[in-house]
Motif scaffolding. Structure first.
Motif, mmCIF file in Angstrom:
data_model
loop_
_atom_site.group_PDB
_atom_site.id
_atom_site.type_symbol
_atom_site.label_atom_id
_atom_site.label_comp_id
_atom_site.label_asym_id
_atom_site.label_seq_id
_atom_site.Cartn_x
_atom_site.Cartn_y
_atom_site.Cartn_z
ATOM 1 N N GLU A 31 4.416 1.984 -11.126
ATOM 2 C CA GLU A 31 3.014 2.319 -10.546
ATOM 3 C C GLU A 31 3.355 2.749 -9.170
ATOM 4 O O GLU A 31 2.648 3.499 -8.509
ATOM 5 N N VAL A 32 4.318 2.114 -8.191
ATOM 6 C CA VAL A 32 4.497 2.760 -6.917
ATOM 7 C C VAL A 32 4.815 4.269 -6.910
ATOM 8 O O VAL A 32 4.219 4.959 -6.024
ATOM 9 N N TYR A 33 5.692 4.659 -7.917
ATOM 10 C CA TYR A 33 5.992 6.021 -8.009
ATOM 11 C C TYR A 33 4.783 6.834 -8.391
ATOM 12 O O TYR A 33 4.592 7.898 -8.207
ATOM 13 N N GLU A 34 4.100 6.251 -9.547
ATOM 14 C CA GLU A 34 3.022 7.077 -10.306
ATOM 15 C C GLU A 34 1.640 7.006 -9.489
ATOM 16 O O GLU A 34 0.909 8.092 -9.466
ATOM 17 N N CYS A 39 5.355 5.658 4.300
ATOM 18 C CA CYS A 39 4.678 6.087 2.950
ATOM 19 C C CYS A 39 4.515 4.917 2.240
ATOM 20 O O CYS A 39 3.291 4.776 1.687
ATOM 21 N N LEU A 40 5.336 3.662 2.356
ATOM 22 C CA LEU A 40 4.912 2.252 1.950
ATOM 23 C C LEU A 40 4.707 1.337 2.902
ATOM 24 O O LEU A 40 5.637 1.299 3.949
ATOM 25 N N ILE A 41 3.567 0.536 2.985
ATOM 26 C CA ILE A 41 3.406 -0.276 4.083
ATOM 27 C C ILE A 41 2.886 -1.808 3.148
ATOM 28 O O ILE A 41 2.175 -1.543 2.194
ATOM 29 N N MET A 69 13.599 0.556 0.573
ATOM 30 C CA MET A 69 14.529 1.794 0.300
ATOM 31 C C MET A 69 13.608 3.162 0.451
ATOM 32 O O MET A 69 14.247 4.230 0.190
ATOM 33 N N CYS A 70 12.399 3.003 0.285
ATOM 34 C CA CYS A 70 11.628 4.413 0.402
ATOM 35 C C CYS A 70 11.978 5.131 1.579
ATOM 36 O O CYS A 70 11.999 4.642 2.877
ATOM 37 N N PRO A 71 12.428 6.348 1.399
ATOM 38 C CA PRO A 71 12.880 7.087 2.637
ATOM 39 C C PRO A 71 11.870 7.982 3.748
ATOM 40 O O PRO A 71 12.527 8.721 4.542
ATOM 41 N N LYS A 112 2.473 10.982 2.146
ATOM 42 C CA LYS A 112 3.695 11.014 2.740
ATOM 43 C C LYS A 112 4.906 10.942 1.337
ATOM 44 O O LYS A 112 6.068 11.044 1.776
ATOM 45 N N CYS A 113 4.188 10.648 0.279
ATOM 46 C CA CYS A 113 5.241 10.563 -0.799
ATOM 47 C C CYS A 113 5.643 11.888 -1.357
ATOM 48 O O CYS A 113 5.045 12.884 -1.298
ATOM 49 N N THR A 114 7.041 11.990 -1.577
ATOM 50 C CA THR A 114 7.476 13.189 -2.026
ATOM 51 C C THR A 114 8.161 13.097 -3.504
ATOM 52 O O THR A 114 8.556 14.000 -3.948
ATOM 53 N N LYS A 115 7.699 12.004 -4.180
ATOM 54 C CA LYS A 115 8.181 11.677 -5.456
ATOM 55 C C LYS A 115 9.617 11.706 -5.664
ATOM 56 O O LYS A 115 9.921 12.443 -6.695
ATOM 57 N N CYS A 116 10.083 11.338 -4.690
ATOM 58 C CA CYS A 116 11.878 11.280 -4.810
ATOM 59 C C CYS A 116 12.250 10.426 -5.923
ATOM 60 O O CYS A 116 13.226 10.422 -6.570
ATOM 61 N N GLY A 117 11.379 9.395 -6.341
ATOM 62 C CA GLY A 117 11.777 8.297 -7.339
ATOM 63 C C GLY A 117 12.405 7.102 -6.915
ATOM 64 O O GLY A 117 12.937 6.391 -7.822
ATOM 65 N N ILE A 118 12.894 6.949 -5.528
ATOM 66 C CA ILE A 118 13.891 5.990 -5.410
ATOM 67 C C ILE A 118 13.111 4.585 -5.501
ATOM 68 O O ILE A 118 13.625 3.478 -6.040
ATOM 69 N N CYS A 119 11.570 4.534 -5.190
ATOM 70 C CA CYS A 119 11.027 3.048 -5.703
ATOM 71 C C CYS A 119 11.257 2.936 -6.895
ATOM 72 O O CYS A 119 11.286 1.503 -7.166
ATOM 73 N N LYS A 120 11.009 3.598 -7.747
ATOM 74 C CA LYS A 120 11.231 3.242 -9.291
ATOM 75 C C LYS A 120 12.624 2.798 -9.541
ATOM 76 O O LYS A 120 12.701 1.886 -10.352
ATOM 77 N N ASN A 142 0.815 -1.383 -0.036
ATOM 78 C CA ASN A 142 0.037 0.046 0.048
ATOM 79 C C ASN A 142 0.745 1.139 -0.078
ATOM 80 O O ASN A 142 2.024 1.213 0.536
ATOM 81 N N LYS A 143 0.332 2.409 -0.453
ATOM 82 C CA LYS A 143 1.008 3.520 -0.627
ATOM 83 C C LYS A 143 0.140 4.716 0.083
ATOM 84 O O LYS A 143 -1.142 4.813 -0.292
ATOM 85 N N ASN A 144 0.983 5.427 0.935
ATOM 86 C CA ASN A 144 0.290 6.630 1.510
ATOM 87 C C ASN A 144 0.730 7.928 0.749
ATOM 88 O O ASN A 144 1.859 8.262 0.913
HETATM 89 S S1 SF4 Z 1 10.447 6.112 -2.505
HETATM 90 FE FE1 SF4 Z 1 8.666 6.496 -1.419
HETATM 91 S S2 SF4 Z 1 8.745 8.803 -1.265
HETATM 92 FE FE2 SF4 Z 1 9.889 8.184 -2.990
HETATM 93 S S3 SF4 Z 1 8.466 8.269 -4.731
HETATM 94 FE FE3 SF4 Z 1 8.541 6.161 -4.025
HETATM 95 S S4 SF4 Z 1 6.916 6.260 -2.643
HETATM 96 FE FE4 SF4 Z 1 7.239 8.382 -2.958
#
Ligand code: SF4
Ligand code: SF4
Ligand code: SF4
Length: 326
Positions: free
Chosen positions: A274-277, A303-305, A297-299, A257-265, A252-254
């Motif tokens: 999809e996790v990012y978008e 944000c990710l559960i 790795m999501c910082p 809390k997501c800052t669109k940092c792009g690490i998950c991608k 699940n994604k909250n």
């Molecule tokens: S790593 Fe976490 S905070 Fe960064 S874009 Fe992905 S879901 Fe959002």
């Protein structure tokens, strides 16, 4: 015959149930140990490899094993791909070696990656059609109930055994293609390559397949997973809307809390975007193997559960220094 099949199914169900229960107990026991996802995954993959080797020494029909693998995703999604599959483990080991030598991986363009993901279903359909055609070319002599039962797991339907390709251990408890010191060695799909190659090209085809998958997995993370018909069969269950309610393991994604940092991608081994978008909620894409590398790795905290039923088993944590967050 029927009693024999029922007995084998029961044995296999008990073995698979024990293995899955063991893995889930470890995950729940270790809940919120998000920093250790990679480490836990490696331990569980290695233990699964040993269990699969043992399973192959057991008098269980291979296609019954396949049935369990294909039923499991109804409840656990593609957990098999993320945490159990031996071929997945071999590819992860190659990734580790590449990282040790600090060689950068290659990224497949997102459009091509999505195309390959969908193309796997076409491959699977083609493969199943071929198995069906072969079964019609070599029809059984009688079509009584016992023959049909046997056909489901043997005879012309043996071609479906190819779907078990990713499960082949490197050391096999049967007469494998390579013998060293009394031990037999194999590799995923290599026996199928040998079986379906014409006599003159057996060695060359096997070497080409080994080189392509070996080199490919070294430079592209989980490269075979982009083509794998077994992965497609596992994912296909979760593509049906009617089954969307069934899985108990969820990512699940909250969104707040997501800052669109792009690490998950970037860290996703199969380049799920999809996790990012996606704007929060359950991540339902059938591309996701539930490996939880993105959660590790999501910082940003929570944000990710990952939920198992209603229980949270992993969640992202704040691992950036406050100054870096700002
Ligand atoms: S790593 Fe976490 S905070 Fe960064 S874009 Fe992905 S879901 Fe959002
Ligand atoms: S997609 Fe295929 S090779 Fe990859 S982990 Fe799943 S079953 Fe194994
Ligand atoms: S989206 Fe996350 S859980 Fe799914 S495969 Fe990618 S890294 Fe693994």
């Amino acid at each position: 015959m029927i009693m024999e099949l029922v007995a084998e199914s029961l044995k296999l169900t008990v073995l698979a149930g024990l293995a899955i229960a063991g893995i889930l107990v470890i995950i729940i026991w270790k809940k919120n140990q998000t920093t250790k996802v990679t480490y836990m995954k490696a331990v569980i993959q290695a233990a699964s490899l040993a269990a699969i080797f043992y399973l192959f020494t057991y008098p269980v029909r291979p296609l019954l094993i396949l049935a369990v693998i294909l039923i499991m995703p109804i409840v656990l999604g593609r957990f098999f791909c993320g945490w159990i599959c031996p071929f997945g483990l071999y590819m992860d080991v190659l990734t580790l070696i590449r990282k040790t030598f600090q060689i950068r991986y290659r990224v497949i363009p997102d459009k091509l990656n999505k195309f390959l993901h969908n193309f796997r279903y076409a491959l699977l359909l083609l493969f199943l059609s071929l198995a069906l055609i072969l079964s019609l070319i070599e029809p059984p002599s009688t079509l009584n109930r016992l023959t049909i039962m046997a056909l489901l797991f043997a005879g012309p339907f043996e071609h479906l055994g190819l779907l078990l390709g990713p499960m082949v251990p490197l050391i096999v408890p049967w007469k494998g293609p390579l013998e060293i010191g009394g031990l037999y060695f194999s590799f995923p799909y290599i026996q199928d390559v040998i079986k379906y190659s014409s006599e003159n090209f057996v060695t060359i085809n096997a070497l080409i397949f080994l080189a392509l998958t070996g080199v490919g997995s070294f430079f592209v993370r989980r490269v075979w997973c982009r083509f794998c018909p077994t992965g497609a069969s596992i994912a296909v269950v979760n593509r049906f809307k009617g089954f969307k309610w069934a899985p108990v393991l969820h990512l699940n994604k909250n969104e707040t809390k997501c800052t669109k940092c792009g690490i998950c991608k970037r860290v996703c081994p199969v380049q799920v975007t999809e996790v990012y978008e996606q704007k929060g909620g359950k991540i339902m894409t059938s591309m996701c193997m539930l490996c939880f590398r993105c959660v590790e790795m999501c910082p940003y905290e929570d944000c990710l559960i990952v939920n198992l039923g209603r229980k949270t088993v992993f969640k992202s944590r704040n691992w950036l220094e406050p100054s870096e967050v700002d």
